[in-house]
Design a protein around this motif. Structure first.
Motif, PDB file in Angstrom:
ATOM      1  N   GLN A 136       0.829  -1.197   0.000  1.00 52.74           N
ATOM      2  CA  GLN A 136       0.000   0.000   0.000  1.00 52.74           C
ATOM      3  C   GLN A 136       0.872   1.260   0.000  1.00 52.74           C
ATOM      4  N   ILE A 137       1.954   1.239   0.761  1.00 51.03           N
ATOM      5  CA  ILE A 137       2.881   2.372   0.786  1.00 51.03           C
ATOM      6  C   ILE A 137       3.508   2.565  -0.588  1.00 51.03           C
ATOM      7  N   GLU A 138       3.916   1.468  -1.225  1.00 47.59           N
ATOM      8  CA  GLU A 138       4.507   1.545  -2.561  1.00 47.59           C
ATOM      9  C   GLU A 138       3.507   2.137  -3.553  1.00 47.59           C
ATOM     10  N   GLU A 139       2.244   1.683  -3.495  1.00 44.03           N
ATOM     11  CA  GLU A 139       1.212   2.208  -4.388  1.00 44.03           C
ATOM     12  C   GLU A 139       0.989   3.697  -4.148  1.00 44.03           C
ATOM     13  N   ASP A 140       0.941   4.093  -2.863  1.00 40.74           N
ATOM     14  CA  ASP A 140       0.753   5.505  -2.545  1.00 40.74           C
ATOM     15  C   ASP A 140       1.925   6.344  -3.038  1.00 40.74           C
ATOM     16  N   LYS A 141       3.138   5.817  -2.917  1.00 35.23           N
ATOM     17  CA  LYS A 141       4.316   6.533  -3.426  1.00 35.23           C
ATOM     18  C   LYS A 141       4.224   6.714  -4.933  1.00 35.23           C
ATOM     19  N   MET A 142       3.821   5.647  -5.622  1.00 38.57           N
ATOM     20  CA  MET A 142       3.697   5.722  -7.081  1.00 38.57           C
ATOM     21  C   MET A 142       2.612   6.742  -7.468  1.00 38.57           C
ATOM     22  N   LYS A 143       1.465   6.714  -6.779  1.00 35.26           N
ATOM     23  CA  LYS A 143       0.398   7.670  -7.068  1.00 35.26           C
ATOM     24  C   LYS A 143       0.864   9.091  -6.811  1.00 35.26           C
ATOM     25  N   HIS A 144       1.575   9.289  -5.706  1.00 34.45           N
ATOM     26  CA  HIS A 144       2.091  10.615  -5.371  1.00 34.45           C
ATOM     27  C   HIS A 144       3.096  11.076  -6.423  1.00 34.45           C
ATOM     28  N   LYS A 145       3.949  10.175  -6.847  1.00 36.06           N
ATOM     29  CA  LYS A 145       4.948  10.508  -7.853  1.00 36.06           C
ATOM     30  C   LYS A 145       4.271  10.868  -9.172  1.00 36.06           C
ATOM     31  N   GLU A 146       3.275  10.070  -9.574  1.00 36.78           N
ATOM     32  CA  GLU A 146       2.553  10.349 -10.810  1.00 36.78           C
ATOM     33  C   GLU A 146       1.819  11.681 -10.731  1.00 36.78           C
ATOM     34  N   SER A 147       1.155  11.921  -9.603  1.00 35.57           N
ATOM     35  CA  SER A 147       0.417  13.179  -9.470  1.00 35.57           C
ATOM     36  C   SER A 147       1.364  14.375  -9.434  1.00 35.57           C
ATOM     37  N   SER A 148       2.504  14.233  -8.791  1.00 35.40           N
ATOM     38  CA  SER A 148       3.460  15.346  -8.768  1.00 35.40           C
ATOM     39  C   SER A 148       4.045  15.574 -10.154  1.00 35.40           C
ATOM     40  N   GLN A 149       4.225  14.513 -10.951  1.00 36.98           N
ATOM     41  CA  GLN A 149       4.703  14.679 -12.315  1.00 36.98           C
ATOM     42  C   GLN A 149       3.657  15.405 -13.142  1.00 36.98           C
ATOM     43  N   HIS A 166       3.682  19.048 -12.188  1.00 35.52           N
ATOM     44  CA  HIS A 166       4.834  19.756 -12.733  1.00 35.52           C
ATOM     45  C   HIS A 166       4.708  19.914 -14.244  1.00 35.52           C
ATOM     46  N   GLU A 167       4.110  18.941 -14.905  1.00 34.42           N
ATOM     47  CA  GLU A 167       3.958  19.013 -16.349  1.00 34.42           C
ATOM     48  C   GLU A 167       2.912  20.047 -16.737  1.00 34.42           C
ATOM     49  N   ALA A 168       1.821  20.137 -16.014  1.00 36.83           N
ATOM     50  CA  ALA A 168       0.749  21.057 -16.366  1.00 36.83           C
ATOM     51  C   ALA A 168       1.212  22.508 -16.367  1.00 36.83           C
ATOM     52  N   PRO A 169       1.869  23.016 -15.328  1.00 41.13           N
ATOM     53  CA  PRO A 169       2.335  24.397 -15.380  1.00 41.13           C
ATOM     54  C   PRO A 169       3.366  24.620 -16.477  1.00 41.13           C
ATOM     55  N   ARG A 170       4.198  23.674 -16.761  1.00 40.86           N
ATOM     56  CA  ARG A 170       5.202  23.834 -17.801  1.00 40.86           C
ATOM     57  C   ARG A 170       4.537  24.017 -19.155  1.00 40.86           C
ATOM     58  N   THR A 171       3.475  23.274 -19.410  1.00 37.00           N
ATOM     59  CA  THR A 171       2.801  23.421 -20.696  1.00 37.00           C
ATOM     60  C   THR A 171       2.139  24.785 -20.775  1.00 37.00           C
ATOM     61  N   THR A 172       1.546  25.262 -19.684  1.00 35.07           N
ATOM     62  CA  THR A 172       0.931  26.586 -19.724  1.00 35.07           C
ATOM     63  C   THR A 172       2.012  27.652 -19.808  1.00 35.07           C
ATOM     64  N   GLN A 173       3.123  27.474 -19.101  1.00 32.66           N
ATOM     65  CA  GLN A 173       4.208  28.444 -19.195  1.00 32.66           C
ATOM     66  C   GLN A 173       4.775  28.452 -20.603  1.00 32.66           C
ATOM     67  N   CYS A 174       4.922  27.290 -21.183  1.00 32.66           N
ATOM     68  CA  CYS A 174       5.425  27.219 -22.547  1.00 32.66           C
ATOM     69  C   CYS A 174       4.458  27.906 -23.493  1.00 32.66           C
ATOM     70  N   SER A 175       3.169  27.648 -23.294  1.00 32.51           N
ATOM     71  CA  SER A 175       2.209  28.276 -24.183  1.00 32.51           C
ATOM     72  C   SER A 175       2.201  29.785 -23.978  1.00 32.51           C
ATOM     73  N   LYS A 176       2.358  30.259 -22.734  1.00 33.34           N
ATOM     74  CA  LYS A 176       2.434  31.703 -22.491  1.00 33.34           C
ATOM     75  C   LYS A 176       3.687  32.263 -23.152  1.00 33.34           C
ATOM     76  N   TRP A 177       4.766  31.565 -23.002  1.00 33.81           N
ATOM     77  CA  TRP A 177       6.021  32.022 -23.612  1.00 33.81           C
ATOM     78  C   TRP A 177       5.891  32.042 -25.126  1.00 33.81           C
ATOM     79  N   GLN A 178       5.214  31.037 -25.665  1.00 33.50           N
ATOM     80  CA  GLN A 178       4.983  30.998 -27.113  1.00 33.50           C
ATOM     81  C   GLN A 178       4.169  32.220 -27.530  1.00 33.50           C
ATOM     82  N   LYS A 179       3.127  32.566 -26.761  1.00 30.39           N
ATOM     83  CA  LYS A 179       2.307  33.730 -27.092  1.00 30.39           C
ATOM     84  C   LYS A 179       3.129  35.007 -27.025  1.00 30.39           C
ATOM     85  N   ILE A 180       3.938  35.135 -25.980  1.00 27.77           N
ATOM     86  CA  ILE A 180       4.762  36.331 -25.843  1.00 27.77           C
ATOM     87  C   ILE A 180       5.779  36.395 -26.977  1.00 27.77           C
ATOM     88  N   LYS A 181       6.352  35.255 -27.272  1.00 25.74           N
ATOM     89  CA  LYS A 181       7.367  35.202 -28.323  1.00 25.74           C
ATOM     90  C   LYS A 181       6.757  35.508 -29.692  1.00 25.74           C
TER      91      LYS A 181
END
Length: 157
Positions: A93-106, A109-124
């Motif tokens: 159960q701990i291993e599963e929770d770690k994997m879920k936490h890792k996936e959710s944190s990924q 982290h991916e979601a803001p990067r895509t929005t930041q990239c898209s904002k940067w693309q718009k500015i650029k």
């Protein structure tokens, strides 16, 4: 001679335990004779076998002790198995929770990067309209602040 009377008191207690008190004289003598014969047999057995007779060495006690020992061993083995199973379950159960936490944190982290990239693309991609040299004049004064900030707003009461 012993320093205390503990042995005599213990013998007195043992005798009263084996026989009873307040017996008629003849009954007390016959009962004492039976007790003495049992003691003689215990001493002979102890000399032959090397095992002193007491409450701990009787066959019933030995069998009872062995049975209790085996039962306790079986209970401990069962408890150990249950604890190991529970431990494995909790570890999984701990291993599963770690994997879920890792996936959710990924994903976080991916979601803001895509929005930041898209904002940067718009500015650029945003470009100012080209200004011709003819539109620039050296005599044109530039206000440091827009006019709306220079004049206070009219307050209506």
């Amino acid at each position: 001679m012993p320093a205390t009377t503990n042995m005599g008191e213990a013998q007195h207690y043992w005798t009263n335990e084996q026989s009873s008190i307040k017996l008629p004289l003849v009954d007390a003598i016959l009962l004492a004779q039976e007790i003495d014969q049992r003691v003689v047999e215990e001493v002979k057995t102890a000399l032959l076998t090397g095992i002193l007779a007491n409450k701990q060495t009787e066959l019933f006690h030995c069998t009872s002790h062995k049975t209790h020992h085996h039962f306790a061993t079986a209970c401990k083995a069962c408890e150990t198995n249950e604890l190991q199973t529970l431990s494995k379950h909790l570890q999984n159960q701990i291993e599963e929770d770690k994997m879920k936490h890792k996936e959710s944190s990924q994903h976080q982290h991916e979601a803001p990067r895509t929005t930041q990239c898209s904002k940067w693309q718009k500015i650029k991609s945003f470009s100012l309209p080209a200004i011709q040299d003819s539109q620039l004049s050296s005599t044109t004064a530039v206000d440091p602040q827009p006019p709306s900030l220079l004049k206070p707003a009219m307050e209506v009461y």
